[in-house]
Design a protein around this motif. Structure first.
Motif, PDB file in Angstrom:
ATOM      1  N   LYS A   1       0.809  -1.215   0.000  1.00  0.00           N
ATOM      2  CA  LYS A   1       0.000   0.000   0.000  1.00  0.00           C
ATOM      3  C   LYS A   1       0.847   1.272   0.000  1.00  0.00           C
ATOM      4  CE  LYS A   1      -0.525  -0.030   5.056  1.00  0.00           C
ATOM      5  NZ  LYS A   1      -1.502  -0.130   6.168  1.00  0.00           N
ATOM      6  N   ALA A   2       2.138   1.135   0.322  1.00  0.00           N
ATOM      7  CA  ALA A   2       3.015   2.305   0.348  1.00  0.00           C
ATOM      8  C   ALA A   2       3.580   2.649  -1.030  1.00  0.00           C
ATOM      9  CB  ALA A   2       4.167   2.070   1.325  1.00  0.00           C
ATOM     10  N   ILE A   3       3.371   1.779  -2.005  1.00  0.00           N
ATOM     11  CA  ILE A   3       3.932   1.994  -3.342  1.00  0.00           C
ATOM     12  C   ILE A   3       3.031   2.947  -4.124  1.00  0.00           C
ATOM     13  CG2 ILE A   3       4.536   0.880  -5.517  1.00  0.00           C
ATOM     14  CD1 ILE A   3       5.098  -1.665  -3.816  1.00  0.00           C
ATOM     15  N   PRO A   4       3.551   4.061  -4.594  1.00  0.00           N
ATOM     16  CA  PRO A   4       2.731   5.021  -5.340  1.00  0.00           C
ATOM     17  C   PRO A   4       2.152   4.402  -6.608  1.00  0.00           C
ATOM     18  CG  PRO A   4       4.820   6.010  -4.686  1.00  0.00           C
ATOM     19  CD  PRO A   4       4.937   4.548  -4.419  1.00  0.00           C
ATOM     20  N   THR A   5       0.948   4.792  -6.940  1.00  0.00           N
ATOM     21  CA  THR A   5       0.288   4.214  -8.115  1.00  0.00           C
ATOM     22  C   THR A   5       1.037   4.541  -9.398  1.00  0.00           C
ATOM     23  OG1 THR A   5      -1.170   6.151  -8.215  1.00  0.00           O
ATOM     24  CG2 THR A   5      -1.988   4.217  -7.035  1.00  0.00           C
ATOM     25  N   ASP A   6       1.648   5.727  -9.490  1.00  0.00           N
ATOM     26  CA  ASP A   6       2.359   6.071 -10.720  1.00  0.00           C
ATOM     27  C   ASP A   6       3.616   5.234 -10.879  1.00  0.00           C
ATOM     28  OD1 ASP A   6       3.679   7.333  -8.610  1.00  0.00           O
ATOM     29  OD2 ASP A   6       4.102   9.168  -9.745  1.00  0.00           O
ATOM     30  N   ASN A   7       4.284   4.904  -9.763  1.00  0.00           N
ATOM     31  CA  ASN A   7       5.462   4.045  -9.844  1.00  0.00           C
ATOM     32  C   ASN A   7       5.064   2.643 -10.308  1.00  0.00           C
ATOM     33  OD1 ASN A   7       7.264   1.865  -8.302  1.00  0.00           O
ATOM     34  ND2 ASN A   7       8.537   3.614  -8.821  1.00  0.00           N
ATOM     35  N   GLN A   8       4.008   2.100  -9.724  1.00  0.00           N
ATOM     36  CA  GLN A   8       3.566   0.776 -10.124  1.00  0.00           C
ATOM     37  C   GLN A   8       3.094   0.761 -11.578  1.00  0.00           C
ATOM     38  OE1 GLN A   8       4.011  -1.952  -8.514  1.00  0.00           O
ATOM     39  NE2 GLN A   8       2.872  -3.351  -9.858  1.00  0.00           N
ATOM     40  N   ALA A   9       2.425   1.820 -11.997  1.00  0.00           N
ATOM     41  CA  ALA A   9       1.966   1.894 -13.385  1.00  0.00           C
ATOM     42  C   ALA A   9       3.150   1.920 -14.348  1.00  0.00           C
ATOM     43  CB  ALA A   9       1.091   3.132 -13.578  1.00  0.00           C
TER      44      ALA A   9
END
Length: 394
Positions: A33-41
């Motif tokens: 949950k700490a991983i930013p959505t833009d990084n994962q995308a």
């Protein structure tokens, strides 16, 4: 994409692999949950691009922080039989701890099995012993293999002594090796040949970053490699040797594959394209370093562990050569300032940490022993600066 048989694994390996140490969020474990959505995308787009161009070998490690966990969110979306997944875990003296790290990798990746499992960082004889001795880490891996959770086992290495790598290959216990070998650093060729004799797969680590920060090359290197870019030249140099099966592309974003892909159309013309560039590079180096030094600088040098203060003379001189010959000062400074900070991954001390006057008896076998202390000081004056740490320590 072009594919090569990856040694006795019999896997058809793309000549480029998608390395997993530059698109992850953190070098430390973090909650999903700490991983930013833009990084994962961005990571998911990078993997999608990799597979679109035929690079189906995805390589990561337990030591790459959040990389495994993030990959575990995307890999199950693709047909498993079309993927070649590699992760790596460092051998440990305590095999129970080693087993736990493999279990964690499997859980992070959300895979039933790993195609290629690597013993990460067999850099010394002691670590090699932890891996292959009776009751050691290899027995844990064999257990996972019997359960069908690991297909093939290999090792990665940053060993300062190429003979450590040769010895690891000659144990016959490994199916492949990840090692450093590229134009600016060909010291591990004996290890590549040892792997070939054992019919092992050969994976080249970081040819564009550790191989010279070729994504931001000095103008002199650009001119010398023309009409190729330094990245394409280095790729072609490596892949022109059939003993080499795949090169790691440490992609941080989807477009990072593009320059590498230009290599593919040149592979069948390597014998025509490479010789004039190789000759130009050699002539340029000789013009600045002198022919005698260029051809013999490495002869008779003591290893870092047999030098006062553990000064890594071969590495310091190698980096100085690159800075002088090719204007690769930024790369040389980056590597030089890791000395003393990277343990067995990049061992040895910097020049300012030892007494240069104590070196004379240790340089008696070098044809340049009388001038090496002065060159070492020049190297420190040119390259010394802010202390750096390995990415995994930052």
């Amino acid at each position: 994409m072009l594919y090569r048989r990856f040694g006795r694994t019999e896997l058809l390996m793309p000549v480029f692999s998608c390395g997993g140490m530059r698109y992850q969020y953190k070098w430390q474990d973090v909650a999903l949950k700490a991983i930013p959505t833009d990084n994962q995308a961005n990571l998911e787009a990078t993997i999608a691009r990799s597979l679109d161009v035929g690079i189906n070998h995805i390589e990561t490690a337990r030591g790459y922080g959040s990389s495994e966990l993030q990959l575990g969110q995307v890999l199950p979306q693709f047909p498993r039989e079309k993927l070649i997944i590699q992760t790596k875990t460092s051998p440990k003296e305590n095999v129970k701890e080693f087993r736990k790290t493999i279990e964690q990798s499997l859980a992070n990746l959300k895979l039933d099995y790993i195609d290629l499992f690597g013993m990460h960082g067999i850099n010394t004889n002691e670590i090699l012993d932890w891996a292959v001795r009776p009751g050691g880490c290899m027995e844990v891996v064999r257990d996972f293999q019997q359960q069908g959770k690991i297909r093939h086992v290999g090792f990665s290495t940053h060993a300062a002594d190429p003979q450590v790598i040769v010895r690891a290959c000659e144990t016959g216990q490994f199916d492949y090796v990840n090692l450093h070998w590229y134009y600016i650093n060909q010291r591990n060729w004996d290890a590549v040949q040892a792997a070939t004799r054992q019919d092992m797969g050969v994976f080249i680590i970081s040819p564009s970053d550790k191989g010279g920060m070729l994504y931001s090359p000095p103008q002199r290197l650009v001119d010398l490699c023309a009409p190729l870019s330094p990245i394409v030249f280095n790729n072609l140099f490596c892949l022109s040797h059939p003993q080499v099966h795949t090169l790691s592309v440490g992609a941080a974003r989807p477009q990072d594959f593009d320059e590498h892909l230009k290599t593919l159309e040149l592979l069948d013309r390597a014998d025509e394209v490479l010789p004039p560039i190789l000759q130009r590079l050699e002539e340029a180096a000789i013009a600045r370093l002198g022919e005698d030094w260029y051809k013999t600088w490495h002869v008779g040098l003591p290893t870092f562990d047999k030098t006062p203060g553990r000064l890594n003379i071969p590495v310091v001189l190698w980096l100085w050569n690159l800075a002088i010959a090719f204007d690769m000062t930024d790369y040389a400074a980056m590597r030089y300032n890791l000395l003393g900070e990277a343990s067995h991954w990049f061992p040895g001390a910097k020049v300012d940490q030892i007494d240069l006057t104590a070196l004379k008896p240790y340089l008696k076998n070098s044809p340049h022993g009388d001038k090496i202390p002065a060159i070492l000081q020049q190297a420190h004056d040119l390259l010394g600066g802010q202390t750096l740490k390995r990415l995994s320590q930052s």
